[in-house]
Design a protein around this motif. Structure first.
Motif, PDB file in Angstrom:
ATOM      1  N   ARG A 132      70.020   8.685  43.259  1.00  0.00           N
ATOM      2  CA  ARG A 132      68.668   8.153  43.235  1.00  0.00           C
ATOM      3  C   ARG A 132      67.940   8.760  42.049  1.00  0.00           C
ATOM      4  O   ARG A 132      68.302   9.830  41.566  1.00  0.00           O
ATOM      5  CB  ARG A 132      67.941   8.409  44.561  1.00  0.00           C
ATOM      6  N   LEU A 201      68.863   6.767  52.866  1.00  0.00           N
ATOM      7  CA  LEU A 201      69.059   8.104  52.296  1.00  0.00           C
ATOM      8  C   LEU A 201      68.104   9.121  52.923  1.00  0.00           C
ATOM      9  O   LEU A 201      68.485  10.269  53.179  1.00  0.00           O
ATOM     10  CB  LEU A 201      68.859   8.056  50.779  1.00  0.00           C
ATOM     11  N   GLU A 202      66.877   8.697  53.178  1.00  0.00           N
ATOM     12  CA  GLU A 202      65.908   9.580  53.826  1.00  0.00           C
ATOM     13  C   GLU A 202      66.315   9.884  55.262  1.00  0.00           C
ATOM     14  O   GLU A 202      66.178  11.015  55.739  1.00  0.00           O
ATOM     15  CB  GLU A 202      64.512   8.937  53.801  1.00  0.00           C
ATOM     16  N   VAL A 204      69.373   9.935  56.483  1.00  0.00           N
ATOM     17  CA  VAL A 204      70.520  10.843  56.442  1.00  0.00           C
ATOM     18  C   VAL A 204      70.056  12.275  56.201  1.00  0.00           C
ATOM     19  O   VAL A 204      70.637  13.237  56.733  1.00  0.00           O
ATOM     20  CB  VAL A 204      71.509  10.396  55.346  1.00  0.00           C
ATOM     21  N   ALA A 205      68.981  12.418  55.408  1.00  0.00           N
ATOM     22  CA  ALA A 205      68.446  13.742  55.091  1.00  0.00           C
ATOM     23  C   ALA A 205      67.505  14.268  56.168  1.00  0.00           C
ATOM     24  O   ALA A 205      66.894  15.319  56.004  1.00  0.00           O
ATOM     25  CB  ALA A 205      67.722  13.702  53.749  1.00  0.00           C
ATOM     26  N   GLY A 206      67.384  13.530  57.260  1.00  0.00           N
ATOM     27  CA  GLY A 206      66.537  13.968  58.366  1.00  0.00           C
ATOM     28  C   GLY A 206      65.108  13.464  58.282  1.00  0.00           C
ATOM     29  O   GLY A 206      64.233  13.952  59.003  1.00  0.00           O
ATOM     30  N   GLY A 207      64.852  12.501  57.401  1.00  0.00           N
ATOM     31  CA  GLY A 207      63.503  11.964  57.250  1.00  0.00           C
ATOM     32  C   GLY A 207      63.176  10.911  58.286  1.00  0.00           C
ATOM     33  O   GLY A 207      63.978  10.601  59.170  1.00  0.00           O
TER      34      GLY A 207
END
Length: 234
Positions: A132, A201-202, A204-207
């Motif tokens: 990204r 993507l957010e 997956v990152a815990g967002g």
């Protein structure tokens, strides 16, 4: 993991469903019908075309700005309502990052610009990289001449994308000469798939947040807010 992406911050209405970063279904409409007319039928269609049910969706990503105040409100309200009904997180995504995402593998400076009216653009300066884009500066509400001065900090070519390119391309070329490059027509329109991918993507990152916690990123005051501030002497 299934993520629904909703783009309504510009005149374009775009929706998509991705699964683990893979686009399953996408629709884009660039007509004169309002987003309140277009979005819900498009969302219903992409979910069906993805071969899933609403109960399988794990998150709703939405373009959270900058962009059209009316379009943002319609998109955000739609996303937050669906997330509340389905009891899943909602993810706010930068409209400008969603524009830049399809070109991130190109190792160059990317500058998405959206027409903000009043002789200004909404702009962001990114460095392309795999995965990204890297945010170098922005988001901004800025005049083209001021944006070009800011871009002098980074040598080499600058690639401009977004719906403000046709409006300001001549001015940009005059100010920057051969340093200015312009993406293809397909890159001028934000895509629901890019919003969905960034949302994934957010996630997956815990967002992801509760619907009531999500706020739009308007960048500048609306015309009504400007007039109210002037009336109140602020």
């Amino acid at each position: 993991m299934f993520v629904l992406g909703i783009e309504a911050a510009t005149p374009v209405a775009g929706v998509a469903v991705v699964e683990d970063g893979r686009i399953l279904a996408e629709r884009l409409v660039n007509n004169r019908r309002t987003h309140s007319v277009n979005l819900l039928p498009m969302i219903k269609a992409v979910i069906e075309e993805a071969g899933i049910t609403p109960k399988e969706i794990n998150g709703v990503a939405v373009s959270a700005g900058p962009g059209s105040f009316t379009g943002l409100r319609i998109g955000m309200t739609t996303a937050k309502t669906l997330a509340w009904i389905w009891q899943i997180p909602v993810i706010g995504v930068s409209t400008l990052e969603a524009l830049a995402l399809p070109l991130v593998a190109r190792d160059q400076i990317l500058c998405p610009i959206l027409n903000a009216r009043k002789n200004e653009v909404y702009a962001n300066i990114f460095k392309g990289r795999v995965g990204r884009p890297e945010n170098l500066s922005g988001p901004l509400a800025i005049r083209i001449s001021e944006l070009v001065q800011r871009l002098d900090k980074w040598p080499g070519k600058i690639t401009f994308i977004g719906d403000a390119v046709p409006v300001y391309q001549e001015e940009i070329q005059t100010l920057m000469g051969d340093r200015a490059a312009f993406g293809p027509q397909a890159s001028q329109l934000p895509r629901g798939a890019a919003v969905a991918e960034l949302g994934y993507l957010e996630m997956v990152a815990g967002g992801g947040v509760l619907p009531l916690e999500l706020k739009a990123d308007y960048i500048r005051l609306s015309e009504a807010e400007v007039k109210l501030a002037a009336k109140c002497g602020k």
